[in-house]
Scaffold this motif. Structure first.
Motif, PDB file in Angstrom:
ATOM      1  N   GLU A 184      -2.022  -3.285  -7.303  1.00 35.59           N
ATOM      2  CA  GLU A 184      -1.955  -4.322  -6.267  1.00 35.59           C
ATOM      3  C   GLU A 184      -0.661  -5.103  -6.409  1.00 35.59           C
ATOM      4  O   GLU A 184      -0.659  -6.323  -6.581  1.00 35.59           O
ATOM      5  CB  GLU A 184      -3.185  -5.219  -6.359  1.00 35.59           C
ATOM      6  N   GLU A 235       0.763   2.356  -6.081  1.00 41.06           N
ATOM      7  CA  GLU A 235      -0.451   2.178  -6.872  1.00 41.06           C
ATOM      8  C   GLU A 235      -0.536   0.762  -7.426  1.00 41.06           C
ATOM      9  O   GLU A 235       0.481   0.132  -7.704  1.00 41.06           O
ATOM     10  CB  GLU A 235      -0.479   3.199  -8.017  1.00 41.06           C
ATOM     11  N   ASN A 275       2.620   6.460  -1.766  1.00 45.89           N
ATOM     12  CA  ASN A 275       1.663   5.389  -2.038  1.00 45.89           C
ATOM     13  C   ASN A 275       2.215   4.469  -3.113  1.00 45.89           C
ATOM     14  O   ASN A 275       2.963   4.913  -3.985  1.00 45.89           O
ATOM     15  CB  ASN A 275       0.320   5.945  -2.499  1.00 45.89           C
ATOM     16  N   ALA A 290       0.809  -1.217   0.000  1.00 48.14           N
ATOM     17  CA  ALA A 290       0.000   0.000   0.000  1.00 48.14           C
ATOM     18  C   ALA A 290       0.843   1.268   0.000  1.00 48.14           C
ATOM     19  O   ALA A 290       0.572   2.197  -0.757  1.00 48.14           O
ATOM     20  CB  ALA A 290      -0.939   0.010   1.203  1.00 48.14           C
ATOM     21  N   SER A 291       1.879   1.333   0.853  1.00 47.70           N
ATOM     22  CA  SER A 291       2.655   2.566   0.957  1.00 47.70           C
ATOM     23  C   SER A 291       4.020   2.283   1.574  1.00 47.70           C
ATOM     24  O   SER A 291       4.265   1.210   2.109  1.00 47.70           O
ATOM     25  CB  SER A 291       1.910   3.593   1.809  1.00 47.70           C
ATOM     26  N   THR A 303       4.012  -0.552   4.357  1.00 50.26           N
ATOM     27  CA  THR A 303       2.718  -0.990   4.874  1.00 50.26           C
ATOM     28  C   THR A 303       1.977  -1.723   3.768  1.00 50.26           C
ATOM     29  O   THR A 303       1.995  -1.285   2.613  1.00 50.26           O
ATOM     30  CB  THR A 303       1.885   0.221   5.347  1.00 50.26           C
ATOM     31  N   ASP A 304       1.324  -2.831   4.136  1.00 51.97           N
ATOM     32  CA  ASP A 304       0.541  -3.555   3.128  1.00 51.97           C
ATOM     33  C   ASP A 304      -0.927  -3.112   3.183  1.00 51.97           C
ATOM     34  O   ASP A 304      -1.307  -2.297   4.025  1.00 51.97           O
ATOM     35  CB  ASP A 304       0.711  -5.076   3.254  1.00 51.97           C
ATOM     36  N   VAL A 305      -1.747  -3.645   2.271  1.00 50.87           N
ATOM     37  CA  VAL A 305      -3.140  -3.195   2.163  1.00 50.87           C
ATOM     38  C   VAL A 305      -3.985  -3.549   3.382  1.00 50.87           C
ATOM     39  O   VAL A 305      -5.034  -2.947   3.600  1.00 50.87           O
ATOM     40  CB  VAL A 305      -3.823  -3.741   0.888  1.00 50.87           C
TER      41      VAL A 305
END
Length: 160
Positions: free
Chosen positions: A115, A113, A111, A70-71, A143-145
């Motif tokens: 997946e 973008e 971020n 994710a980021s 950080t993951d989703v």
């Protein structure tokens, strides 16, 4: 008739309860943190690396996750007080303690973008000429989703 009707509602209620409690295989709980490493050929900086004021460097780390990323963030900050971080590996020879006058402080979040499950952090930074030289930390985080986070931190030095 009354008994048949009661029996029907009882059986119907049990069937409704059983079907509403069935497991859903599409719901999987993510129990894995993402990984982050600089320990590969292009990873930068490596522990105890000396960065020269006025030079531009490309900070690189490889991040992966079992689901999707994710980021990420990069944090460069002074270590004039000799603090450590939990995940810090190699410790370099430190200069004497000193007060920060004009330290480099770089903290940015980005971020990822799509997946993606693998991503290479690639950030170009010019070390300002007017900052304090000395001991610094380079800290990456990812950080993951699903919200899991991993961090890694290394000692570096900024020199003239």
């Amino acid at each position: 008739m009354k008994l048949t009707s009661t029996y029907f509602y009882f059986v119907f209620s049990i069937m409704l309860l059983i079907t509403s409690c069935s497991s859903d295989d599409s719901i999987n709980i993510d129990e894995e943190k993402p990984t982050i490493t600089i320990n590969y050929t292009e990873g930068f900086p490596q522990a105890c690396e000396q960065l020269i004021k006025g030079e531009t460097y490309t900070f690189k780390a490889l991040v992966t996750d079992n689901r999707a990323l994710a980021s990420y963030s990069l944090d460069l900050h002074h270590n004039f007080d000799h603090h450590t971080h939990d995940d810090q590996g190699e410790t370099c020879n430190l200069e004497p303690l000193k007060e920060a006058v004009n330290p480099l402080i770089y903290m940015e979040n980005f971020n990822i973008e799509g997946e993606l499950t693998t991503y290479e952090i690639n950030i170009s930074i010019t070390i300002p000429n007017d900052i304090d030289t000395g001991d610094y930390h380079c800290a990456y985080s990812v950080t993951d989703v699903t919200g899991w986070q991993s961090r890694t931190s290394i000692d570096i030095k900024i020199i003239d």
